[in-house]
Design a protein around this motif. Structure first.
Motif, PDB file in Angstrom:
ATOM      1  N   PHE A 230      56.899  38.509  25.684  1.00 55.22           N
ATOM      2  CA  PHE A 230      58.205  38.778  26.278  1.00 55.22           C
ATOM      3  C   PHE A 230      58.712  40.174  25.914  1.00 55.22           C
ATOM      4  N   THR A 231      58.272  40.705  24.784  1.00 58.70           N
ATOM      5  CA  THR A 231      58.664  42.069  24.421  1.00 58.70           C
ATOM      6  C   THR A 231      57.948  43.093  25.284  1.00 58.70           C
ATOM      7  N   LYS A 232      56.669  42.837  25.596  1.00 56.75           N
ATOM      8  CA  LYS A 232      55.893  43.794  26.373  1.00 56.75           C
ATOM      9  C   LYS A 232      56.387  43.926  27.808  1.00 56.75           C
ATOM     10  N   PHE A 233      57.055  42.884  28.322  1.00 57.76           N
ATOM     11  CA  PHE A 233      57.515  42.936  29.701  1.00 57.76           C
ATOM     12  C   PHE A 233      58.436  44.133  29.951  1.00 57.76           C
ATOM     13  N   THR A 234      59.266  44.462  28.969  1.00 55.87           N
ATOM     14  CA  THR A 234      60.261  45.532  29.140  1.00 55.87           C
ATOM     15  C   THR A 234      60.006  46.702  28.196  1.00 55.87           C
ATOM     16  N   GLU A 235      58.818  46.758  27.593  1.00 56.99           N
ATOM     17  CA  GLU A 235      58.547  47.797  26.595  1.00 56.99           C
ATOM     18  C   GLU A 235      58.624  49.195  27.210  1.00 56.99           C
ATOM     19  N   ARG A 236      57.997  49.402  28.360  1.00 52.76           N
ATOM     20  CA  ARG A 236      57.969  50.737  28.967  1.00 52.76           C
ATOM     21  C   ARG A 236      59.376  51.190  29.359  1.00 52.76           C
ATOM     22  N   GLN A 237      60.122  50.300  29.989  1.00 50.20           N
ATOM     23  CA  GLN A 237      61.472  50.670  30.410  1.00 50.20           C
ATOM     24  C   GLN A 237      62.381  50.911  29.208  1.00 50.20           C
ATOM     25  N   ARG A 238      62.220  50.089  28.172  1.00 50.67           N
ATOM     26  CA  ARG A 238      63.059  50.257  26.982  1.00 50.67           C
ATOM     27  C   ARG A 238      62.744  51.583  26.285  1.00 50.67           C
ATOM     28  N   THR A 239      61.457  51.931  26.208  1.00 47.72           N
ATOM     29  CA  THR A 239      61.075  53.203  25.593  1.00 47.72           C
ATOM     30  C   THR A 239      61.633  54.385  26.379  1.00 47.72           C
ATOM     31  N   PHE A 240      61.577  54.287  27.710  1.00 48.65           N
ATOM     32  CA  PHE A 240      62.109  55.377  28.544  1.00 48.65           C
ATOM     33  C   PHE A 240      63.624  55.518  28.362  1.00 48.65           C
ATOM     34  N   LYS A 241      64.324  54.409  28.275  1.00 53.31           N
ATOM     35  CA  LYS A 241      65.773  54.479  28.089  1.00 53.31           C
ATOM     36  C   LYS A 241      66.130  55.123  26.753  1.00 53.31           C
ATOM     37  N   GLU A 242      65.356  54.833  25.724  1.00 50.19           N
ATOM     38  CA  GLU A 242      65.612  55.452  24.421  1.00 50.19           C
ATOM     39  C   GLU A 242      65.373  56.959  24.491  1.00 50.19           C
ATOM     40  N   GLU A 243      64.292  57.382  25.158  1.00 47.98           N
ATOM     41  CA  GLU A 243      64.029  58.814  25.294  1.00 47.98           C
ATOM     42  C   GLU A 243      65.088  59.486  26.169  1.00 47.98           C
ATOM     43  N   LEU A 244      65.536  58.793  27.199  1.00 50.86           N
ATOM     44  CA  LEU A 244      66.569  59.356  28.070  1.00 50.86           C
ATOM     45  C   LEU A 244      67.889  59.495  27.319  1.00 50.86           C
ATOM     46  N   LEU A 245      68.195  58.543  26.446  1.00 50.87           N
ATOM     47  CA  LEU A 245      69.405  58.642  25.631  1.00 50.87           C
ATOM     48  C   LEU A 245      69.328  59.840  24.689  1.00 50.87           C
ATOM     49  N   ALA A 246      68.136  60.027  24.082  1.00 51.76           N
ATOM     50  CA  ALA A 246      67.970  61.182  23.201  1.00 51.76           C
ATOM     51  C   ALA A 246      68.117  62.487  23.987  1.00 51.76           C
ATOM     52  N   LEU A 247      67.638  62.505  25.231  1.00 51.32           N
ATOM     53  CA  LEU A 247      67.779  63.696  26.065  1.00 51.32           C
ATOM     54  C   LEU A 247      69.243  63.972  26.399  1.00 51.32           C
ATOM     55  N   ARG A 248      69.995  62.920  26.692  1.00 51.41           N
ATOM     56  CA  ARG A 248      71.427  63.086  26.974  1.00 51.41           C
ATOM     57  C   ARG A 248      72.171  63.623  25.754  1.00 51.41           C
ATOM     58  N   LEU A 249      71.834  63.096  24.585  1.00 51.54           N
ATOM     59  CA  LEU A 249      72.491  63.575  23.366  1.00 51.54           C
ATOM     60  C   LEU A 249      72.187  65.047  23.131  1.00 51.54           C
ATOM     61  N   TYR A 250      70.939  65.437  23.405  1.00 58.57           N
ATOM     62  CA  TYR A 250      70.575  66.851  23.238  1.00 58.57           C
ATOM     63  C   TYR A 250      71.358  67.735  24.204  1.00 58.57           C
ATOM     64  N   MET A 251      71.463  67.306  25.461  1.00 57.72           N
ATOM     65  CA  MET A 251      72.199  68.108  26.438  1.00 57.72           C
ATOM     66  C   MET A 251      73.677  68.180  26.106  1.00 57.72           C
ATOM     67  N   ASN A 252      74.233  67.099  25.550  1.00 54.05           N
ATOM     68  CA  ASN A 252      75.636  67.146  25.119  1.00 54.05           C
ATOM     69  C   ASN A 252      75.822  68.088  23.932  1.00 54.05           C
ATOM     70  N   THR A 253      74.799  68.134  23.072  1.00 54.52           N
ATOM     71  CA  THR A 253      74.885  68.987  21.892  1.00 54.52           C
ATOM     72  C   THR A 253      74.907  70.465  22.270  1.00 54.52           C
ATOM     73  N   ILE A 254      74.112  70.843  23.264  1.00 55.90           N
ATOM     74  CA  ILE A 254      74.059  72.258  23.661  1.00 55.90           C
ATOM     75  C   ILE A 254      75.142  72.601  24.685  1.00 55.90           C
ATOM     76  N   GLY A 255      75.925  71.611  25.069  1.00 53.03           N
ATOM     77  CA  GLY A 255      77.014  71.868  26.009  1.00 53.03           C
ATOM     78  C   GLY A 255      76.558  72.124  27.424  1.00 53.03           C
ATOM     79  N   ALA A 256      75.509  71.416  27.886  1.00 49.82           N
ATOM     80  CA  ALA A 256      75.013  71.605  29.255  1.00 49.82           C
ATOM     81  C   ALA A 256      76.030  71.078  30.257  1.00 49.82           C
TER      82      ALA A 256
END
Length: 313
Positions: A230-256
């Motif tokens: 049941f964890t593997k069913f959403t593993e890829r999407q969950r990993t992408f969301k975590e990376e996308l969140l980190a990307l948003r935080l980075y863009m907020n940090t640099i004031g994009a």
């Protein structure tokens, strides 16, 4: 006999082009004889029982006729080795699946089927262990048989539903009722000891002790398999969301700017849906030789070309 006339798809070890369907009878027979399947089929189809029955009819073996009959029953268990072919067939089914979700569902079904067979075989063994007559009574002395039959057994212990209710024994119950209870009891041992029936002698206690070690291990593996599935069913999407969140935080940090952030997020989602990022197949594809990579690229482009109205029939 059918195995000598069943074609197969060649691999790199067969001296043929990988993926080529081999239908040459001599090559099929050579591959089958050199495989583990041939030895398994030979052992499980050899008429062991008929040979022993023939020996039992010879006057020389008359004093050991009871032992020979018991051996015949035990030899028939060799047929259970055919179950090993199911594992090979199941692996081929898993290799032919077309998605990760189907692979995890197949793994879950394999675990459930394994649990079913474990409970089935243990239910049969637990019923045999509880019989008044020992399974190997033909090889035991009369004194040892009498001592074993004098012991209490879980199938012969008298039970009652409550005060005033008539006493009964599991040995007197119908076959289906006894099997259903033994199956339920085996399933219960995987997590705890069912209180409806407890071992009544030292032999049953030793068997239950060994069974509980095996059953608890199987139960732990089953729980881990279910959780992982049941964890593997959403593993890829969950990993992408975590990376996308980190990307948003980075863009907020640099004031994009907000518009730039939306463009970056949209393009990242495009890469995700096209499986250009967070795709497990990229690791193997990067190691393919140039010829196979080109063939894969051509197959991918061809699938898009066929969708064009110009190339429709």
């Amino acid at each position: 006999l059918m195995s000598f006339h069943t074609g197969y798809y060649a691999n790199s070890q067969d001296g043929e082009r990988p993926g080529r369907l081999v239908t040459h009878t001599a090559k099929i027979a050579r591959r089958y004889i050199n495989s583990r399947t041939f030895l398994l089929d030979l052992v499980t189809t050899f008429p062991w029982s008929q040979i022993l029955l023939g020996l039992a009819g010879i006057s020389f073996f008359e004093p050991w006729k009871t032992q020979v009959v018991l051996i015949i029953g035990l030899v028939r268990l060799v047929r259970l080795l055919r179950l090993a072919k199911l594992f090979d067939a199941w692996e081929r089914v898993e290799e032919s699946l077309g998605s990760v979700e189907q692979l995890h569902v197949a793994a879950l079904l394999r675990m459930l089927i394994t649990t079913f067979f474990f409970c089935h075989f243990n239910a049969c063994i637990w019923w045999i262990v509880g019989q008044r007559k020992h399974l190997l009574a033909a090889f035991m002395s009369n004194e040892a048989n009498e001592q074993y039959e004098a012991l209490p057994h879980w199938t012969t212990v008298e039970r009652s539903q409550g005060p005033g209710s008539p006493a009964w024994q599991w040995a007197e119950e119908p076959v289906f009722t006894a099997y259903a209870f033994c199956f339920y009891w085996s399933l219960g041992v995987m997590r705890t000891m069912p209180q409806e029936v407890l071992p009544a002698n030292i032999h049953e206690r030793v068997y239950v002790m060994v069974l509980m070690f095996v059953a608890l291990s199987l139960f732990a593996v089953s729980i881990a398999q279910v959780t992982q599935t049941f964890t593997k069913f959403t593993e890829r999407q969950r990993t992408f969301k975590e990376e996308l969140l980190a990307l948003r935080l980075y863009m907020n940090t640099i004031g994009a700017p907000d518009a730039l952030q939306e463009d970056v997020v949209s393009y990242s989602k495009h890469l995700f849906h096209r499986r250009l990022v967070n795709a497990k197949e990229s690791g193997l594809m990067s190691r393919l030789p140039a010829s196979l990579s080109l063939d894969l690229h051509s197959a991918r482009v061809e699938s898009y070309i066929h969708r064009l109205s110009t190339f429709e029939d």
